[in-house]
Scaffold this motif. Structure first.
Motif, short mmCIF file in Angstrom:
data_model
loop_
_atom_site.label_atom_id
_atom_site.label_comp_id
_atom_site.label_asym_id
_atom_site.label_seq_id
_atom_site.Cartn_x
_atom_site.Cartn_y
_atom_site.Cartn_z
N PRO A 213 0.69 -1.02 -0.21
CA PRO A 213 0.24 0.16 -0.36
C PRO A 213 1.53 1.41 0.16
O PRO A 213 1.56 1.04 0.54
N ILE A 214 -0.17 2.54 -0.27
CA ILE A 214 0.91 3.83 -0.76
C ILE A 214 0.16 4.66 0.06
O ILE A 214 -1.44 5.14 -0.50
N LEU A 215 -0.06 5.09 1.30
CA LEU A 215 0.09 6.45 1.79
C LEU A 215 -0.04 7.36 1.24
O LEU A 215 1.50 8.29 0.64
N ALA A 216 -0.73 8.60 0.09
CA ALA A 216 -0.79 9.60 -0.30
C ALA A 216 -1.09 10.94 0.24
O ALA A 216 -2.13 11.60 -0.05
N PRO A 217 -0.39 10.78 1.51
CA PRO A 217 -1.30 12.52 2.17
C PRO A 217 -0.52 14.02 0.90
O PRO A 217 -0.04 14.07 0.33
N GLY A 218 -1.26 14.88 1.38
CA GLY A 218 -1.54 16.16 0.68
C GLY A 218 -2.61 16.21 0.35
O GLY A 218 -3.05 16.99 -1.39
#
Length: 269
Positions: A213-218
């Motif tokens: 999984p890739i967490l993409a904050p912003g």
């Protein structure tokens, strides 16, 4: 079940959105709450009521709870417990990173039997990816996950993350490659995730072999858009988790308004 299996089921039920619980002082003010442990508790539990059972994952930001001392940490423990009781995955955003027995203690706190343990925790790998081994092992043994900082969108991050290692790879790419190797052969996805900012602009890293999984904050208030996500990660974003915090939380303190804000973001994704 492994963390990857539980995360996959959560996405099937609720979509990929991860919502943050960030009791920032300015948000407490906006909600008409005091900048105290009591105000923090009311803010956080209102968010739990709005988000629990409605999104795949919730990310409480540990720093804002720690700022209120032991009473704030007790609120964080309650937030974690109530979210997990609702069937919602909890990613504790603590960004821990150390070596040896200290890293092992952090692993026990956030990935073991501690009341601070959620379903996953964010980690900083900049003492060397190998220093995270106690956390990686504890997470796997307990069916939990980790999200390792790789390429963040803060301007200062490039000084380290885009630096070139002796083998010609950027530091960010070495982190991605270590995580890729750790997840190799795991289905439906690995338990070692990455943090890649949604507003990093252009990127020269290779994520094509990454099985996690890739967490993409912003995403949202910080400027990240669906178009940015597609440009960064391609059209297949089944393992990408855009994170929205302030863009949703600004609709509080009314629970129904928070729920509506979550639904709008989910639909946009």
């Amino acid at each position: 079940m492994t963390f990857g299996e539980r995360l996959t089921k959560a996405v099937e039920a609720h979509g990929p959105l991860c919502v943050g619980i960030d009791p920032h002082p300015s948000l407490l003010d906006a909600w008409g709450l005091s900048r105290t442990a009591e105000g923090l508790e009311r803010f956080a539990l209102t968010a739990v009521e709005a988000f629990g059972g409605r999104v795949s994952m919730v990310k409480p930001q540990a720093a804002f709870f720690e700022a209120c001392g032991s009473r704030g940490v007790a609120v964080l423990e309650r937030v974690i417990s109530e979210l997990r009781d609702s069937g919602t995955l909890v990613l504790v955003d603590a960004k821990r990173g150390d070596i040896g027995s200290t890293m092992a203690a952090y692993a026990e706190a956030y990935l073991g039997d501690s009341p601070l343990a959620g379903d996953a925790v964010t980690l900083s790998p900049f003492l060397g990816f190998g220093s995270l081994q106690p956390a990686l092992d504890t997470a796997r043994a307990n069916g939990r996950g980790v999200f390792v900082l790789a390429l963040t969108s803060n301007p200062e991050g490039a000084e380290v993350q885009r630096s070139v290692a002796p083998d010609g790879r950027t530091v960010a790419q070495t982190i991605i490659d270590f995580a890729t190797a750790r997840n190799s052969g795991i289905s439906p996805c690995g338990d070692v995730g990455l943090v890649v900012g949604a507003t990093i602009g252009e990127t020269d890293v290779d994520l094509s072999g990454f099985n996690g999984p890739i967490l993409a904050p912003g995403f949202g208030a910080q400027g990240g858009s669906v178009a940015d996500l597609k440009r960064l990660f391609g059209p297949d974003m089944r393992n990408v988790f855009p994170t929205s915090s302030r863009d949703v939380l600004r609709h509080g303190p009314d629970v129904s308004s928070l729920v509506s804000a979550v639904r709008r973001v989910q639909e946009s994704l």
